[in-house]
Design a protein around this motif. Structure first.
Motif, short mmCIF file in Angstrom:
data_model
loop_
_atom_site.label_atom_id
_atom_site.label_comp_id
_atom_site.label_asym_id
_atom_site.label_seq_id
_atom_site.Cartn_x
_atom_site.Cartn_y
_atom_site.Cartn_z
N PHE A 112 0.83 -1.20 0.00
CA PHE A 112 0.00 0.00 0.00
C PHE A 112 0.86 1.26 0.00
O PHE A 112 1.88 1.32 0.70
N ASP A 113 0.43 2.25 -0.77
CA ASP A 113 0.86 3.61 -0.54
C ASP A 113 0.20 4.03 0.78
O ASP A 113 -0.76 3.40 1.24
N THR A 121 6.03 4.03 0.58
CA THR A 121 5.54 5.39 0.67
C THR A 121 6.63 6.41 0.38
O THR A 121 7.82 6.14 0.60
N ASN A 122 6.23 7.58 -0.10
CA ASN A 122 7.16 8.70 -0.24
C ASN A 122 7.28 9.49 1.05
O ASN A 122 8.12 10.38 1.17
N VAL A 174 0.59 -7.24 -5.35
CA VAL A 174 -0.38 -6.23 -5.76
C VAL A 174 -0.11 -4.95 -4.98
O VAL A 174 0.11 -4.99 -3.77
N MET A 175 -0.13 -3.82 -5.68
CA MET A 175 0.06 -2.51 -5.05
C MET A 175 -1.23 -1.71 -5.14
O MET A 175 -1.86 -1.65 -6.21
N PHE A 176 -1.62 -1.07 -4.03
CA PHE A 176 -2.76 -0.16 -4.01
C PHE A 176 -2.25 1.27 -3.82
O PHE A 176 -1.47 1.53 -2.89
N GLY A 177 -2.69 2.18 -4.69
CA GLY A 177 -2.24 3.56 -4.59
C GLY A 177 -3.27 4.52 -5.12
O GLY A 177 -4.19 4.13 -5.85
N ASP A 178 -3.11 5.80 -4.80
CA ASP A 178 -4.10 6.81 -5.16
C ASP A 178 -3.63 7.74 -6.26
O ASP A 178 -4.37 8.64 -6.67
N HIS A 179 -2.41 7.56 -6.77
CA HIS A 179 -1.84 8.53 -7.71
C HIS A 179 -1.14 7.80 -8.86
O HIS A 179 -0.62 6.69 -8.67
N PRO A 180 -1.10 8.39 -10.07
CA PRO A 180 -0.37 7.78 -11.17
C PRO A 180 1.09 7.48 -10.84
O PRO A 180 1.67 6.55 -11.41
N ASP A 181 1.70 8.24 -9.94
CA ASP A 181 3.08 7.93 -9.53
C ASP A 181 3.16 6.54 -8.93
O ASP A 181 4.15 5.81 -9.14
#
Length: 256
Positions: free
Chosen positions: A14-15, A115-116, A172-179
């Motif tokens: 996850f992000d 995460t960033n 599998v990755m879950f994220g909210d942004h195109p990055d």
């Protein structure tokens, strides 16, 4: 969980900001509080409009750059004031996030974070209601230049998964942004878009995220994992057909 699904997916990443935690909502609210406090103290700082704040937050900028864009010459002053009170304000989880992590852990899947974010990660997660022990690892960028969308953002996470015998195609990755999407794509990691940040469904589709893998929130976990396996299996089938008879042109994404 279905035995075939467990065979296909071994780890879920996850992000954090706007995927597990409602970060834009937090920053939006506290920017307004900061300007109100500055103006109440006699300083004249223009309050950005709601649209201006949301537009800047949607860019996925570093924290100081958010204030540079919104406040130009006053950005340092506003950021200092923001940091006087914001650390004491609690974060909230995004819709269904806390329950989703618990469910995934119950199925026996490895759960990790990429995460960033580089500050107050564990503290904010606890505030939002998460048990940090549920995360096998919490990976931050090894250097500023390697934050998402750079594929090296995943290096540490993939190294830890490899030690457990887990390969990228089982992740599998879950994220909210195109990055989040692009850094996953470059590493051959399956991706699900979560509409809890500033990116719309239409924008994700423009970036070639398939519509069945764009979800409003994490209440659809772990059921959405079945759709992930289905969609990516279909994509692999098309690639094999293309290799055999050339009906489909090969396509990829340029490194951003």
């Amino acid at each position: 969980m279905d035995k075939l699904l467990i065979k296909e997916i071994k780890a879920v990443l996850f992000d954090v900001d706007n995927t597990l935690m409602a970060s834009n909502e937090f920053v939006f609210r506290n920017i307004k509080k900061t300007i109100e406090r500055l103006n109440d103290s006699g300083q004249a700082i223009n309050m950005p409009t709601d649209d201006q704040i949301n537009s800047v937050l949607a860019k996925n900028l570093s924290f100081p750059d958010i204030f540079k864009e919104l406040f130009a010459d006053n950005h340092e002053e506003v950021l200092v004031k923001y940091r006087e009170h914001a650390p004491n304000e609690p974060y909230k989880a995004t819709i269904g996030a806390v329950e989703a992590i618990k469910k995934l852990k119950e199925t026996g899947l490895i759960v990790g974070l990429v995460t960033n974010r580089v500050k107050m990660l564990e503290e904010r997660l606890v505030q939002a209601g998460f048990n940090t022990a549920d995360f096998e690892f919490m990976c931050m960028p090894p250097a500023k230049e390697y934050k998402k969308p750079h594929p090296r953002a995943f290096e540490e996470a993939l190294s830890q998964l490899a030690k457990k015998g887990i390969h990228t195609h089982q992740v599998v990755m879950f994220g909210d942004h195109p990055d989040d999407y692009y850094s996953s794509f470059y590493q051959n990691i399956k991706f699900v878009a979560v509409l809890q940040g500033g990116t719309t469904k239409e924008e994700f589709i423009k970036h070639n995220v398939q519509q069945p893998l764009i979800i409003n929130d994490l209440t659809q976990l772990p059921e959405i994992l079945e759709k992930v396996v289905e969609v990516y299996a279909h994509g692999d089938s098309l690639k094999q057909t293309s290799a055999l008879d050339g009906r489909h042109a090969a396509s990829t994404h340029y490194l951003r």
